[in-house]
Design a protein around this motif. Structure first.
Motif, PDB file in Angstrom:
ATOM      1  N   CYS A 100     -63.608  66.794 -18.365  1.00 20.83           N
ATOM      2  CA  CYS A 100     -64.732  67.235 -19.198  1.00 20.83           C
ATOM      3  C   CYS A 100     -65.797  67.993 -18.414  1.00 20.83           C
ATOM      4  O   CYS A 100     -66.511  68.830 -18.962  1.00 20.83           O
ATOM      5  CB  CYS A 100     -65.361  66.035 -19.915  1.00 20.83           C
ATOM      6  SG  CYS A 100     -66.333  64.923 -18.866  1.00 20.83           S
ATOM      7  N   GLY A 101     -65.969  67.683 -17.109  1.00 20.88           N
ATOM      8  CA  GLY A 101     -66.982  68.342 -16.295  1.00 20.88           C
ATOM      9  C   GLY A 101     -68.392  67.868 -16.562  1.00 20.88           C
ATOM     10  O   GLY A 101     -69.352  68.397 -15.995  1.00 20.88           O
ATOM     11  N   CYS A 103     -69.131  64.106 -17.313  1.00 23.52           N
ATOM     12  CA  CYS A 103     -69.356  62.678 -17.050  1.00 23.52           C
ATOM     13  C   CYS A 103     -69.738  62.458 -15.578  1.00 23.52           C
ATOM     14  O   CYS A 103     -69.631  63.355 -14.745  1.00 23.52           O
ATOM     15  CB  CYS A 103     -68.117  61.868 -17.411  1.00 23.52           C
ATOM     16  SG  CYS A 103     -66.694  62.141 -16.316  1.00 23.52           S
ATOM     17  N   SER A 104     -70.151  61.242 -15.255  1.00 24.61           N
ATOM     18  CA  SER A 104     -70.596  60.936 -13.894  1.00 24.61           C
ATOM     19  C   SER A 104     -69.452  61.059 -12.888  1.00 24.61           C
ATOM     20  O   SER A 104     -69.675  61.422 -11.727  1.00 24.61           O
ATOM     21  CB  SER A 104     -71.189  59.521 -13.838  1.00 24.61           C
ATOM     22  OG  SER A 104     -70.217  58.556 -14.203  1.00 24.61           O
ATOM     23  N   TYR A 105     -68.219  60.776 -13.320  1.00 29.28           N
ATOM     24  CA  TYR A 105     -67.074  60.876 -12.405  1.00 29.28           C
ATOM     25  C   TYR A 105     -66.764  62.331 -12.064  1.00 29.28           C
ATOM     26  O   TYR A 105     -66.498  62.669 -10.908  1.00 29.28           O
ATOM     27  CB  TYR A 105     -65.861  60.181 -13.027  1.00 29.28           C
ATOM     28  CG  TYR A 105     -66.120  58.728 -13.328  1.00 29.28           C
ATOM     29  CD1 TYR A 105     -66.200  57.789 -12.302  1.00 29.28           C
ATOM     30  CD2 TYR A 105     -66.332  58.300 -14.635  1.00 29.28           C
ATOM     31  CE1 TYR A 105     -66.478  56.458 -12.571  1.00 29.28           C
ATOM     32  CE2 TYR A 105     -66.606  56.972 -14.916  1.00 29.28           C
ATOM     33  CZ  TYR A 105     -66.677  56.054 -13.888  1.00 29.28           C
ATOM     34  OH  TYR A 105     -66.959  54.742 -14.161  1.00 29.28           O
ATOM     35  N   CYS A 106     -66.824  63.199 -13.064  1.00 31.75           N
ATOM     36  CA  CYS A 106     -66.608  64.629 -12.803  1.00 31.75           C
ATOM     37  C   CYS A 106     -67.699  65.170 -11.886  1.00 31.75           C
ATOM     38  O   CYS A 106     -67.434  66.010 -11.014  1.00 31.75           O
ATOM     39  CB  CYS A 106     -66.597  65.412 -14.119  1.00 31.75           C
ATOM     40  SG  CYS A 106     -65.063  65.255 -15.062  1.00 31.75           S
ATOM     41  N   ALA A 107     -68.926  64.691 -12.076  1.00 28.16           N
ATOM     42  CA  ALA A 107     -70.043  65.151 -11.239  1.00 28.16           C
ATOM     43  C   ALA A 107     -69.797  64.838  -9.767  1.00 28.16           C
ATOM     44  O   ALA A 107     -70.249  65.559  -8.882  1.00 28.16           O
ATOM     45  CB  ALA A 107     -71.349  64.514 -11.711  1.00 28.16           C
ATOM     46  N   GLU A 108     -69.051  63.763  -9.514  1.00 25.04           N
ATOM     47  CA  GLU A 108     -68.738  63.371  -8.139  1.00 25.04           C
ATOM     48  C   GLU A 108     -67.420  63.971  -7.651  1.00 25.04           C
ATOM     49  O   GLU A 108     -66.984  63.708  -6.528  1.00 25.04           O
ATOM     50  CB  GLU A 108     -68.666  61.844  -8.055  1.00 25.04           C
ATOM     51  CG  GLU A 108     -70.006  61.163  -8.339  1.00 25.04           C
ATOM     52  CD  GLU A 108     -69.879  59.663  -8.468  1.00 25.04           C
ATOM     53  OE1 GLU A 108     -68.734  59.162  -8.541  1.00 25.04           O
ATOM     54  OE2 GLU A 108     -70.915  58.980  -8.507  1.00 25.04           O
ATOM     55  N   GLY A 109     -66.776  64.767  -8.507  1.00 23.95           N
ATOM     56  CA  GLY A 109     -65.504  65.392  -8.142  1.00 23.95           C
ATOM     57  C   GLY A 109     -64.290  64.543  -8.429  1.00 23.95           C
ATOM     58  O   GLY A 109     -63.163  64.935  -8.114  1.00 23.95           O
ATOM     59  N   ASP A 115     -64.013  60.410 -17.887  1.00 26.54           N
ATOM     60  CA  ASP A 115     -64.109  59.617 -19.113  1.00 26.54           C
ATOM     61  C   ASP A 115     -63.377  60.255 -20.289  1.00 26.54           C
ATOM     62  O   ASP A 115     -63.048  59.579 -21.261  1.00 26.54           O
ATOM     63  CB  ASP A 115     -65.590  59.427 -19.491  1.00 26.54           C
ATOM     64  CG  ASP A 115     -66.271  58.346 -18.653  1.00 26.54           C
ATOM     65  OD1 ASP A 115     -65.557  57.448 -18.160  1.00 26.54           O
ATOM     66  OD2 ASP A 115     -67.505  58.405 -18.505  1.00 26.54           O
ATOM     67  N   ASN A 116     -63.147  61.571 -20.211  1.00 31.39           N
ATOM     68  CA  ASN A 116     -62.471  62.279 -21.301  1.00 31.39           C
ATOM     69  C   ASN A 116     -61.536  63.298 -20.670  1.00 31.39           C
ATOM     70  O   ASN A 116     -61.950  64.398 -20.339  1.00 31.39           O
ATOM     71  CB  ASN A 116     -63.494  62.973 -22.208  1.00 31.39           C
ATOM     72  CG  ASN A 116     -62.837  63.759 -23.319  1.00 31.39           C
ATOM     73  OD1 ASN A 116     -61.744  63.420 -23.769  1.00 31.39           O
ATOM     74  ND2 ASN A 116     -63.484  64.825 -23.755  1.00 31.39           N
ATOM     75  N   ALA A 136     -59.093  78.496 -17.792  1.00 29.82           N
ATOM     76  CA  ALA A 136     -59.144  79.248 -16.530  1.00 29.82           C
ATOM     77  C   ALA A 136     -59.569  78.392 -15.344  1.00 29.82           C
ATOM     78  O   ALA A 136     -59.086  78.596 -14.223  1.00 29.82           O
ATOM     79  CB  ALA A 136     -60.077  80.452 -16.681  1.00 29.82           C
ATOM     80  N   VAL A 137     -60.467  77.418 -15.570  1.00 27.26           N
ATOM     81  CA  VAL A 137     -60.947  76.592 -14.452  1.00 27.26           C
ATOM     82  C   VAL A 137     -59.851  75.690 -13.892  1.00 27.26           C
ATOM     83  O   VAL A 137     -60.018  75.105 -12.816  1.00 27.26           O
ATOM     84  CB  VAL A 137     -62.170  75.743 -14.853  1.00 27.26           C
ATOM     85  CG1 VAL A 137     -63.363  76.622 -15.178  1.00 27.26           C
ATOM     86  CG2 VAL A 137     -61.844  74.822 -16.025  1.00 27.26           C
ATOM     87  N   ASN A 138     -58.732  75.567 -14.592  1.00 27.83           N
ATOM     88  CA  ASN A 138     -57.636  74.731 -14.119  1.00 27.83           C
ATOM     89  C   ASN A 138     -56.594  75.509 -13.313  1.00 27.83           C
ATOM     90  O   ASN A 138     -55.602  74.945 -12.869  1.00 27.83           O
ATOM     91  CB  ASN A 138     -56.946  74.041 -15.300  1.00 27.83           C
ATOM     92  CG  ASN A 138     -57.797  72.935 -15.891  1.00 27.83           C
ATOM     93  OD1 ASN A 138     -58.756  73.199 -16.600  1.00 27.83           O
ATOM     94  ND2 ASN A 138     -57.463  71.708 -15.590  1.00 27.83           N
TER      95      ASN A 138
END
Length: 349
Positions: A100-101, A103-109, A115-116, A136-138
């Motif tokens: 998702c980019g 959530c807190s986990y994405c923020a930490e890489g 979460d999604n 594209a980001v993938n």
């Protein structure tokens, strides 16, 4: 791009239930690209979904007909109007986690525990086709030194890199890799590349050919876990201590129980396999011996760049792709996996 393409369709949530069909080429959104697939690997997840494991299927939001396949590489065929930095004709592989980019986990890489996190090849149509639409980001661009075959093997390589990175074996450590499938043998290659002390690869009697391959790929010792003295053998090979680190890449509930018997005090067990049934563990032994059990899921974004660099610098993973065949022969590939005669079956659409 308009027209039809070949694809392997899973038609319903039941064993087998696949067909080779002609379906419309997916239309991309402004933030997507269209990838013309050159190589696509059959993963253990694809195998489980083909045979319809409820435990695996319940992990995804599946709708039918579905196009599975999340390990693939290819060439950019079309670029969305909002996409920058990607050109038609570039050689690429794809991170299939649609993180998702936000959530807190994405923020930490840590996109692997987003979460999604729907997934290409399960929640969205994937790589068992001639074309796939991808955000594209993938996209991960492949160095010219990386073949399409290696590009299709890069996703499981990232799984292995992530597991090794989280468990953190040290120089000189003795390591057991349980399960000589594709992930386990890629762990072996990563471990030997980083310079651990000795690597023991363990499997069952059914894994005879895979264990021989492990020896070819650099395993210091191979071990049949069905032998009565398997635990003692690991102790003997490690000066009676037990292994410093063990990786479970089996997907069998009994493996972690055996790993606890093989590990040294203060040792670390990394769990990558996904067994459909619970494991029974003596928690007192884990506490008294200060054993760490570390779960490992998929990969972080950085692991894709690490994989590209490792292959570009000489890590050869192509032996893991044991068979190459046309897309229409998907079920023949499944049969090879059923018989444990193949590691990664590479399909060429």
């Amino acid at each position: 791009m308009k027209g039809n393409m070949d694809a392997i369709l899973k038609t319903k949530g039941a064993p087998k239930s696949v067909e080779f069909a002609s379906v419309p080429i997916p239309q991309i959104t402004p933030d997507q690209v269209l990838v013309r697939i050159k190589a696509s690997g059959i993963c253990g997840t694809d195998h489980s979904l083909y045979h319809w494991s409820e435990a695996i299927a319940s992990s995804y939001d599946l709708s039918f007909p579905a196009i599975f396949g999340h390990e693939f590489s290819g060439v950019i065929a079309e670029v969305g109007s909002q996409v920058e930095g990607i050109k038609v004709g570039e050689r690429v592989t794809v991170n299939p986690i649609i993180y998702c980019g936000k959530c807190s986990y994405c923020a930490e890489g840590n996109i692997e525990v987003c979460d999604n996190r729907p997934f290409l090849g399960t929640d969205y149509d994937g790589g068992f086709a001639q074309y796939v639409a991808v955000r594209a980001v993938n996209i991960i661009k492949l160095p010219d030194t990386v073949s399409f075959k290696s590009g299709a093997l890069m996703e499981p390589l990232c799984v292995a890199i992530h597991a090794v990175d989280r468990v953190k074996p040290e120089f000189g450590d003795s390591v057991v890799v349980m399960g000589p499938g594709a992930i386990g043998l890629l762990m072996l290659l990563v471990l030997k590349n980083m310079g651990v002390g000795k690597v023991i690869v363990a499997g069952t009697s059914a894994d005879k050919e895979r264990l021989e391959m492990a020896k070819t790929l650099g395993a210091d010792y191979i071990l049949n876990t069905q032998d009565e003295g398997a635990v003692k053998k690991v102790k003997d090979l490690t000066g009676s201590k037990g292994a410093d680190v063990i990786f479970d890449a089996t997907g069998h509930n009994s493996a972690i129980q055996m790993a606890v018997q093989m590990i040294t005090k203060r040792g670390r067990i990394g769990v990558t396999g996904l067994p459909p049934r619970p494991s029974e563990l003596m928690m007192t032994q884990i506490a008294m011996n200060e054993i760490s059990i570390i779960g490992n899921r998929a990969y972080e974004r950085k692991n894709w760049l690490q994989a590209c660099k490792m292959i570009d610098q000489g890590l050869n993973i192509e032996a893991i792709g044991t068979h190459t065949m046309p897309l229409k022969d998907f079920e023949k590939g499944i049969d090879l996996i059923d018989q444990k005669k193949g590691l990664r079956i590479i399909l060429q659409p």
